[in-house]
Write a protein that holds these residues in place. Sequence first.
Motif, PDB file in Angstrom:
ATOM      1  N   UNK A 150      -3.769   8.447   4.570  1.00 31.92           N
ATOM      2  CA  UNK A 150      -4.199   7.166   4.004  1.00 31.92           C
ATOM      3  C   UNK A 150      -4.639   7.341   2.550  1.00 31.92           C
ATOM      4  N   UNK A 151      -5.360   8.422   2.271  1.00 33.87           N
ATOM      5  CA  UNK A 151      -5.791   8.700   0.891  1.00 33.87           C
ATOM      6  C   UNK A 151      -4.579   8.905  -0.011  1.00 33.87           C
ATOM      7  N   UNK A 152      -3.592   9.671   0.466  1.00 29.00           N
ATOM      8  CA  UNK A 152      -2.369   9.869  -0.316  1.00 29.00           C
ATOM      9  C   UNK A 152      -1.666   8.534  -0.563  1.00 29.00           C
ATOM     10  N   UNK A 153      -1.580   7.729   0.468  1.00 32.96           N
ATOM     11  CA  UNK A 153      -0.868   6.452   0.374  1.00 32.96           C
ATOM     12  C   UNK A 153      -1.526   5.487  -0.605  1.00 32.96           C
ATOM     13  N   UNK A 154      -2.855   5.398  -0.561  1.00 32.58           N
ATOM     14  CA  UNK A 154      -3.559   4.360  -1.319  1.00 32.58           C
ATOM     15  C   UNK A 154      -4.077   4.798  -2.682  1.00 32.58           C
ATOM     16  N   UNK A 155      -4.246   6.110  -2.868  1.00 36.02           N
ATOM     17  CA  UNK A 155      -4.929   6.551  -4.093  1.00 36.02           C
ATOM     18  C   UNK A 155      -4.143   7.544  -4.936  1.00 36.02           C
ATOM     19  N   UNK A 156      -2.845   7.706  -4.646  1.00 35.24           N
ATOM     20  CA  UNK A 156      -2.021   8.590  -5.476  1.00 35.24           C
ATOM     21  C   UNK A 156      -0.792   7.836  -5.968  1.00 35.24           C
ATOM     22  N   UNK A 157      -0.224   8.348  -7.046  1.00 30.22           N
ATOM     23  CA  UNK A 157       0.996   7.745  -7.594  1.00 30.22           C
ATOM     24  C   UNK A 157       2.140   7.822  -6.591  1.00 30.22           C
ATOM     25  N   UNK A 158       2.229   8.956  -5.891  1.00 33.31           N
ATOM     26  CA  UNK A 158       3.270   9.116  -4.880  1.00 33.31           C
ATOM     27  C   UNK A 158       3.186   8.077  -3.793  1.00 33.31           C
ATOM     28  N   UNK A 159       1.964   7.768  -3.366  1.00 26.95           N
ATOM     29  CA  UNK A 159       1.778   6.754  -2.339  1.00 26.95           C
ATOM     30  C   UNK A 159       2.229   5.382  -2.797  1.00 26.95           C
ATOM     31  N   UNK A 160       1.921   5.046  -4.053  1.00 24.15           N
ATOM     32  CA  UNK A 160       2.332   3.753  -4.596  1.00 24.15           C
ATOM     33  C   UNK A 160       3.856   3.639  -4.669  1.00 24.15           C
ATOM     34  N   UNK A 161       4.513   4.771  -4.912  1.00 20.08           N
ATOM     35  CA  UNK A 161       5.969   4.748  -5.028  1.00 20.08           C
ATOM     36  C   UNK A 161       6.642   4.429  -3.696  1.00 20.08           C
ATOM     37  N   UNK A 162       5.978   4.740  -2.583  1.00 19.47           N
ATOM     38  CA  UNK A 162       6.504   4.350  -1.272  1.00 19.47           C
ATOM     39  C   UNK A 162       6.654   2.833  -1.194  1.00 19.47           C
ATOM     40  N   UNK A 163       5.654   2.137  -1.735  1.00 19.32           N
ATOM     41  CA  UNK A 163       5.702   0.671  -1.742  1.00 19.32           C
ATOM     42  C   UNK A 163       6.783   0.166  -2.696  1.00 19.32           C
ATOM     43  N   UNK A 164       6.903   0.802  -3.865  1.00 17.84           N
ATOM     44  CA  UNK A 164       7.898   0.359  -4.843  1.00 17.84           C
ATOM     45  C   UNK A 164       9.306   0.466  -4.271  1.00 17.84           C
ATOM     46  N   UNK A 165       9.585   1.595  -3.624  1.00 14.81           N
ATOM     47  CA  UNK A 165      10.925   1.813  -3.057  1.00 14.81           C
ATOM     48  C   UNK A 165      11.194   0.809  -1.941  1.00 14.81           C
ATOM     49  N   UNK A 166      10.190   0.576  -1.084  1.00 17.49           N
ATOM     50  CA  UNK A 166      10.369  -0.367   0.013  1.00 17.49           C
ATOM     51  C   UNK A 166      10.535  -1.799  -0.455  1.00 17.49           C
ATOM     52  N   UNK A 167       9.867  -2.140  -1.562  1.00 18.89           N
ATOM     53  CA  UNK A 167       9.959  -3.504  -2.090  1.00 18.89           C
ATOM     54  C   UNK A 167      11.319  -3.756  -2.722  1.00 18.89           C
ATOM     55  N   UNK A 168      11.803  -2.826  -3.546  1.00 22.17           N
ATOM     56  CA  UNK A 168      13.110  -2.978  -4.194  1.00 22.17           C
ATOM     57  C   UNK A 168      13.646  -1.601  -4.552  1.00 22.17           C
TER      58      UNK A 168
END
Length: 255
Positions: A150-168
Amino acid sequence: GLWNPAFFEGRNLITVLLLTSLLLMSALGQTWVILLGSIDLSVGYMASLCSVIFALLVSDWGYGALLIVLLVGVVGGLLNGLVYTLFKIPSFIATLGTGGIFLSLAYVLSNASTVAVSNTENPVMSLLGSTVLQVPVSILLTCLLWTVLLIFQNFTTGGKKLYYIGTSEPASWLSGIRKNGYKLLAFTVSGTTAALTGVLLSSTIYNGGPNLGDPYTLKSIAVVVIGGTALTGGVGGLGRTMIGALIMAILSNGM
């Protein structure tokens, strides 16, 4: 609880948390895969395979058996990711195919039967069966892994990129994000958490089996979706998956 006051007893609440931990463990990696807009249909098969391997080896190998199971999970998850990214096979088909391989291996290693843990008093089984302040260690381990991811997902750049890829996915690629690397990461984590699900199942009932993890393929998806992570990707995450696991466990126990 109003219908049956026993629901609120401490012993039953621990039972609910144990069920929650199994559901949550199986869904940790699945959450990231779905967040990317993909799906992993091999979770249950990997859990079954690893429950067999763990049951066969833990009595003699101890913590070595745990390391082997983790390695199997990592390799299996990486295989899923490579088939998906390199050969451009849809994840639905890719993981259904690899899942068949995992299931076949489980049948071969177990001789198509249940494998009992020959020594239930070994250090690993004793650890997984122990408690801290009356809370089973298996619950604490699941919560610890959930917190780290959860910390990786919400508080790292790598975690944010998971959302970017899933969005578009096209937009993320144009932005310079190495999408295949994050897909490999998600599927590897999914394979690893599926393997740990097999370990938790085996340590709970003291045996492994080629069909032991079968229900957890659909359950891992259901937990993620009930929690509010969209199957189309880009929306949701591990925080919501915890809620989904609690909802399923409480309803199952209550009914």
